[in-house]
Write an enzyme that holds these catalytic residues in place. Structure first.
Site, PDB file in Angstrom:
ATOM      1  N   LYS A  15       3.115  15.961  31.988  1.00 54.64           N
ATOM      2  CA  LYS A  15       4.560  16.131  32.223  1.00 54.64           C
ATOM      3  C   LYS A  15       4.944  17.592  32.404  1.00 54.64           C
ATOM      4  O   LYS A  15       5.810  17.906  33.210  1.00 54.64           O
ATOM      5  CB  LYS A  15       5.402  15.438  31.141  1.00 54.64           C
ATOM      6  CG  LYS A  15       5.108  15.864  29.721  1.00 54.64           C
ATOM      7  CD  LYS A  15       5.744  14.883  28.745  1.00 54.64           C
ATOM      8  CE  LYS A  15       5.746  15.440  27.328  1.00 54.64           C
ATOM      9  NZ  LYS A  15       4.443  15.998  26.854  1.00 54.64           N
ATOM     10  N   ARG A  87      10.920  13.743  20.537  1.00 55.41           N
ATOM     11  CA  ARG A  87       9.623  13.256  20.080  1.00 55.41           C
ATOM     12  C   ARG A  87       9.772  12.046  19.152  1.00 55.41           C
ATOM     13  O   ARG A  87       8.795  11.407  18.816  1.00 55.41           O
ATOM     14  CB  ARG A  87       8.891  14.337  19.278  1.00 55.41           C
ATOM     15  CG  ARG A  87       8.400  15.526  20.051  1.00 55.41           C
ATOM     16  CD  ARG A  87       7.175  15.164  20.877  1.00 55.41           C
ATOM     17  NE  ARG A  87       6.035  16.033  20.696  1.00 55.41           N
ATOM     18  CZ  ARG A  87       5.781  17.117  21.394  1.00 55.41           C
ATOM     19  NH1 ARG A  87       6.616  17.531  22.314  1.00 55.41           N
ATOM     20  NH2 ARG A  87       4.680  17.799  21.189  1.00 55.41           N
ATOM     21  N   ARG A 124      -8.228  21.932  28.702  1.00 61.52           N
ATOM     22  CA  ARG A 124      -7.041  22.642  29.192  1.00 61.52           C
ATOM     23  C   ARG A 124      -7.135  24.126  28.838  1.00 61.52           C
ATOM     24  O   ARG A 124      -7.514  24.501  27.741  1.00 61.52           O
ATOM     25  CB  ARG A 124      -5.798  22.032  28.557  1.00 61.52           C
ATOM     26  CG  ARG A 124      -4.524  22.738  28.950  1.00 61.52           C
ATOM     27  CD  ARG A 124      -3.318  21.857  28.758  1.00 61.52           C
ATOM     28  NE  ARG A 124      -2.935  21.706  27.362  1.00 61.52           N
ATOM     29  CZ  ARG A 124      -1.858  21.034  26.982  1.00 61.52           C
ATOM     30  NH1 ARG A 124      -1.103  20.427  27.874  1.00 61.52           N
ATOM     31  NH2 ARG A 124      -1.563  20.934  25.711  1.00 61.52           N
ATOM     32  N   ARG A 168      -2.341  14.975  16.961  1.00 62.69           N
ATOM     33  CA  ARG A 168      -1.161  14.980  17.837  1.00 62.69           C
ATOM     34  C   ARG A 168      -0.990  13.615  18.511  1.00 62.69           C
ATOM     35  O   ARG A 168       0.118  13.114  18.653  1.00 62.69           O
ATOM     36  CB  ARG A 168      -1.288  16.086  18.887  1.00 62.69           C
ATOM     37  CG  ARG A 168      -1.142  17.488  18.274  1.00 62.69           C
ATOM     38  CD  ARG A 168      -1.607  18.572  19.213  1.00 62.69           C
ATOM     39  NE  ARG A 168      -0.828  18.682  20.416  1.00 62.69           N
ATOM     40  CZ  ARG A 168      -1.289  19.164  21.563  1.00 62.69           C
ATOM     41  NH1 ARG A 168      -2.550  19.583  21.662  1.00 62.69           N
ATOM     42  NH2 ARG A 168      -0.513  19.258  22.605  1.00 62.69           N
TER      43      ARG A 168
HETATM   44  P1  AMP Z   1       3.682  20.600  23.148  1.00 63.86           P
HETATM   45  O1  AMP Z   1       3.483  21.895  23.844  1.00 63.86           O
HETATM   46  O2  AMP Z   1       4.875  19.819  23.674  1.00 63.86           O
HETATM   47  O3  AMP Z   1       2.436  19.747  23.075  1.00 63.86           O
HETATM   48  O4  AMP Z   1       4.086  20.948  21.621  1.00 63.86           O
HETATM   49  C1  AMP Z   1       3.203  21.669  20.788  1.00 63.86           C
HETATM   50  C2  AMP Z   1       3.633  21.526  19.340  1.00 63.86           C
HETATM   51  O5  AMP Z   1       4.960  22.058  19.163  1.00 63.86           O
HETATM   52  C3  AMP Z   1       3.733  20.089  18.808  1.00 63.86           C
HETATM   53  O6  AMP Z   1       2.476  19.585  18.385  1.00 63.86           O
HETATM   54  C4  AMP Z   1       4.712  20.256  17.643  1.00 63.86           C
HETATM   55  O7  AMP Z   1       4.091  20.848  16.514  1.00 63.86           O
HETATM   56  C5  AMP Z   1       5.684  21.282  18.218  1.00 63.86           C
HETATM   57  N1  AMP Z   1       6.800  20.629  18.938  1.00 63.86           N
HETATM   58  C6  AMP Z   1       7.074  20.685  20.280  1.00 63.86           C
HETATM   59  N2  AMP Z   1       8.160  19.964  20.587  1.00 63.86           N
HETATM   60  C7  AMP Z   1       8.598  19.419  19.425  1.00 63.86           C
HETATM   61  C8  AMP Z   1       9.674  18.568  19.070  1.00 63.86           C
HETATM   62  N3  AMP Z   1      10.530  18.087  19.995  1.00 63.86           N
HETATM   63  N4  AMP Z   1       9.815  18.226  17.767  1.00 63.86           N
HETATM   64  C9  AMP Z   1       8.980  18.676  16.827  1.00 63.86           C
HETATM   65  N5  AMP Z   1       7.925  19.466  17.087  1.00 63.86           N
HETATM   66  C10 AMP Z   1       7.723  19.836  18.365  1.00 63.86           C
END
Ligand code: AMP
Length: 211
Positions: A15, A87, A124, A168
């Protein structure tokens, strides 16, 4: 008011890659809560220091903290792509009430077999300078460790290590269903087959958006 997009999908579902393409071609603004949080961590701000441990463990950061950060960076006069938010159901409700208010919106779910995700994420690599994203198997940089776009150094995110990835994905699988039901109930959910190559997914996405 411009229609806002909400991208839903597991880590590694592509995404972010698609959001960057739409931003480059059509002027959308990518609002990635993961990127906003990583930038706080890098700057060693109070917030960054508080969330680093949680992120490194692959868990979710406190809903209110992420919401504040999102609101501070969101301008509804632009056409935004919410990437990585919401999330969970609480975040979906908060997005409706406190951010979108009456702005029209569409949620797009990037569907993918979880088995593919671990392989995608462990391979990645991201650029330290411009944020471009590569994959060592499907989209390798021309020169090892160097960004094709800007020549910056490539790095592997701390949370793209296999044990953190599994956590995750576990968190994602435990929280996504109520979020999907929320948007389905409002009649604004579209599903997208995210297993296909980047360009095929992009064509499909443009069709959904009538671009
Ligand atoms: P991402 O880059 O979207 O995979 O996010 C990396 C990490 O940031 C996640 O594993 C969470 O620890 C934190 N994070 C990102 N977006 C959120 C969200 N909407 N709510 C809570 N934690 C988030």
């Amino acid at each position: 008011m411009k229609r806002q997009l909400i991208f839903l999908g597991a880590p590694g579902s592509g995404k972010g890659t698609q959001a960057i393409k739409l931003a480059g071609d059509f002027g959308y603004v990518q609002l990635s809560t993961g990127d906003l949080l990583r930038s706080e961590v890098r700057s060693e701000s109070d917030l960054g220091l508080r969330v680093k441990e949680v992120m490194d463990a692959g868990r979710l950061v406190d809903d209110d903290l992420v919401l504040e950060l999102l609101k501070a960076n969101c301008d509804l006069s632009k056409q935004n792509i919410f990437d990585g938010f919401p999330r969970n159901l609480e975040q979906a409700r908060a997005l409706d009430l406190k951010v979108l208010e009456s702005a029209p919106h569409l949620a797009i779910y990037f569907e993918l077999d979880p088995a593919v995700l671990v392989e995608r994420l462990t391979n990645r690599r991201s650029c330290t300078k411009c944020g471009a994203v590569f994959n060592l198997l499907t989209q390798a940089p021309r020169q090892d460790g160097v960004c094709d776009e800007c020549g910056g150094d490539l790095f592997q995110r701390d949370d793209d290590k296999e044990d953190v990835i599994r956590e995750r994905l576990r968190v994602f699988e435990g929280t996504i269903t109520p979020v999907l039901n929320h948007y389905k109930g409002k009649g604004c959910l579209q599903r997208l087959r995210a297993t296909d190559p980047i360009e095929t997914v992009y064509e499909e996405l443009k069709k959904i958006l009538s671009l």
